[in-house]
Design an enzyme around this catalytic site. Structure first.
Site, short mmCIF file in Angstrom:
data_model
loop_
_atom_site.label_atom_id
_atom_site.label_comp_id
_atom_site.label_asym_id
_atom_site.label_seq_id
_atom_site.Cartn_x
_atom_site.Cartn_y
_atom_site.Cartn_z
N TRP A 37 0.84 -1.21 0.00
CA TRP A 37 0.00 0.00 0.00
C TRP A 37 0.87 1.25 0.00
O TRP A 37 1.94 1.27 0.62
CB TRP A 37 -0.90 0.02 1.23
N LEU A 38 0.37 2.29 -0.69
CA LEU A 38 1.18 3.50 -0.90
C LEU A 38 1.60 4.21 0.40
O LEU A 38 2.78 4.31 0.69
CB LEU A 38 0.41 4.46 -1.83
N TRP A 39 0.62 4.69 1.17
CA TRP A 39 1.11 5.47 2.33
C TRP A 39 1.62 4.56 3.43
O TRP A 39 2.48 4.97 4.21
CB TRP A 39 0.11 6.54 2.77
N ASP A 40 1.18 3.31 3.46
CA ASP A 40 1.77 2.36 4.42
C ASP A 40 3.27 2.25 4.18
O ASP A 40 4.07 2.35 5.11
CB ASP A 40 1.16 0.96 4.27
N GLY A 168 -7.20 7.54 2.64
CA GLY A 168 -6.48 6.73 3.63
C GLY A 168 -7.29 6.54 4.90
O GLY A 168 -7.09 5.59 5.63
N ASP A 170 -10.41 5.65 5.38
CA ASP A 170 -11.49 5.12 4.53
C ASP A 170 -12.93 5.52 4.91
O ASP A 170 -13.65 6.08 4.10
CB ASP A 170 -11.42 3.60 4.50
N ARG A 215 -14.75 -3.12 11.88
CA ARG A 215 -14.55 -2.71 10.47
C ARG A 215 -15.68 -1.80 10.04
O ARG A 215 -16.62 -1.54 10.80
CB ARG A 215 -14.55 -3.95 9.56
N TRP A 369 -12.05 3.99 11.23
CA TRP A 369 -11.70 5.41 11.24
C TRP A 369 -12.81 6.25 11.87
O TRP A 369 -12.92 7.44 11.62
CB TRP A 369 -11.40 5.90 9.82
N GLU A 412 -3.30 -2.53 14.53
CA GLU A 412 -3.63 -1.56 13.49
C GLU A 412 -4.20 -0.27 14.11
O GLU A 412 -3.87 0.83 13.71
CB GLU A 412 -4.66 -2.21 12.55
C1 GLC Z 1 -6.99 0.34 5.27
C2 GLC Z 1 -6.68 1.76 5.76
C3 GLC Z 1 -5.70 2.43 4.82
C4 GLC Z 1 -4.46 1.54 4.70
C5 GLC Z 1 -4.82 0.11 4.28
C6 GLC Z 1 -3.65 -0.85 4.36
O1 GLC Z 1 -7.64 0.38 4.04
O2 GLC Z 1 -7.85 2.51 5.88
O3 GLC Z 1 -5.35 3.69 5.28
O4 GLC Z 1 -3.59 2.08 3.78
O5 GLC Z 1 -5.82 -0.39 5.14
O6 GLC Z 1 -3.11 -0.84 5.64
#
Ligand code: GLC
Length: 441
Positions: A37-40, A168, A170, A215, A369, A412
């Site tokens: 994943w991008l921002w991860d 991000g 979600d 979730r 979130w 998480e």
């Molecule tokens: C969920 C989070 C997102 C994150 C992804 C992978 O979708 O909301 O922010 O990048 O999981 O961890």
């Protein structure tokens, strides 16, 4: 925290990162999230650089393999072993810009990558740093140019997002309320009305790994699926998508991160002696100035805004504190935000900072979130507090965040009232940012 417990925590964090290491990249959590994943990966690289600069570089370079020819960095680069189902779900092959190998999703995520690149660079001597920056700069500039060309069509300075996954955060309340108001297909509303939503459980992977109460709801998941179909039908072409429906959000968190990313991009360009193009300099100042339009004086908060109506979406969330991280707001505004951080039944809680204020009607302490505390968001706030010279506040939150991970593990997310762990266990960005927070001490 004493030295022994710091050393123990570091060891635990390393174990999580090794367990989630897939050689070219690190998965967020082994069962629930088997891809990149991008921002991860950006948050992961920020922690990894303390263990191995090379591994941190590989994490970023591996993300860049997924870059589309139009410059977009996708939010997911799929692992070849697990991509069959995803291929049919996303169908990014419908776009002429998508790479065939590796296979990727069709939308983006907060642009943390320039920050990660700079932080990795800080671990190198100047010649090494220059060559690292020179290697990734062409990718980063194309990505930022794509953001402005495709996602700021009216040159307002604020990037718009087409799907909540791009934020991000979600299922954050502003996105849910916008979807409900403007983009809920009739068949999803019908399923909700006749209570057929439990059927969705058969198709969901996430609730096989994590209790459903932690979730997003089935209706939210269905609405997100429908929102994805809307993008897929137009082959992920932003202009074509917007020409059919103006459902889009100028997301607060994304734009704050973009402001910081632009500053990092400039630092990279200056270091390699390639001044940023004029157009990028203009975009950069436009976004900083436009942040002001997201402020609401009556409630004393920043919000996301609807692209079509230009109305603020007045749903309070933790994103209101991220202008601290953007680093371009007045001392007066900074003081207002710190008040919110310390306000009882708002962001003040036993285990801060809740992703939605405790007093909000949407607040649920374990629901994704919509209430839980997330370590990446705390990291951004800590950085923002420091950026604005608020060192004691930053230190308080850093200590609290580390204490939370010591108490509950590298999950998480966490219940902000009790500190109980929630979501996936052994989560990579919790581990990597724990390492970074430890190193800041
Ligand atoms: C969920 C989070 C997102 C994150 C992804 C992978 O979708 O909301 O922010 O990048 O999981 O961890």
């Amino acid at each position: 925290m004493n030295e022994t417990s710091e050393a123990e925590l570091l060891t635990k964090a390393k174990i999580v990162l090794d367990r989630n290491d897939r050689k070219l990249w690190t998965v967020p959590a082994s069962d629930l999230y088997p891809h990149q994943w991008l921002w991860d990966s950006c948050f992961i690289a920020i922690g990894l650089r303390h263990l191995s600069v090379e591994r941190a570089q590989t994490e970023i370079l591996s993300l860049l393999r997924g870059q589309w020819t139009n410059g977009m960095l996708p939010n997911i680069v799929f692992s070849p072993q697990h991509s069959r189902r995803e291929r049919e779900l996303w169908r990014s092959y419908l776009s002429p810009y998508a790479p065939r190998n590796p296979y990727t999703s069709g939308l983006t995520q907060p642009p943390m990558v320039a920050e990660a690149v700079v932080r990795i660079g800080k671990k190198m001597n100047l010649p090494e740093r220059r060559s690292w920056y020179a290697k990734v700069y062409p990718h980063l500039i194309r990505y930022h140019e794509w953001i402005y060309a495709e996602r700021d069509p009216h040159q307002e300075g604020l990037a718009l997002l087409l799907h909540p996954y791009e934020s991000g955060l979600d299922n954050s309340p502003p996105w849910i309320s916008e979807l409900r108001k403007h983009s809920m297909p009739w068949w999803v509303s019908l399923i909700e009305k006749i209570h057929l939503d439990t059927l969705v459980n058969h198709f969901r992977r996430d609730t096989r790994h994590v209790p459903p109460g932690e979730r997003m709801s089935n209706i939210e998941a269905l609405a997100y699926w429908a929102a994805l179909l809307r993008l897929r039908r137009k082959a992920y072409n932003s202009e074509a998508i917007l020409s059919r429906s103006l459902f889009a959000v100028e997301d607060l968190a994304f734009n704050c991160i973009l402001i910081r990313a632009n500053a990092c991009l400039k630092e990279i360009a200056d270091t390699i002696g390639k001044p940023l193009p004029e157009s990028q300099m203009t975009n950069m100042s436009r976004t900083m100035a436009a942040l002001e339009q997201l402020w609401d004086e009556d409630t004393g908060q920043y919000y996301s805004r609807s692209f079509a109506s230009h109305k603020l979406i007045e749903e309070p969330t933790i994103a209101t504190l991220l202008p601290l991280y953007a680093g371009c707001i007045s001392a007066q505004r900074v003081a207002r935000l710190v008040e919110l951080l310390n306000k009882p039944r708002f962001f003040r809680s036993n285990w801060p900072a809740p992703s939605v204020p405790v007093s909000s009607p949407h607040f649920d302490p374990i629901k994704y979130w919509q209430g839980p505390t997330w370590v990446n968001v705390n990291w951004l706030i800590i950085d923002g507090l420091r950026r604005n010279g608020l060192y004691p506040e930053a230190e308080k939150l850093r200590q609290k965040t580390l204490a939370l991970v010591v108490k509950s593990g590298m999950n998480e997310y966490f219940n902000p009232l009790t500190g109980q762990p929630a979501g996936a266990a052994n989560f990579s960005w919790t581990a990597s940012l724990t390492i970074d927070l430890l190193k800041q001490g």
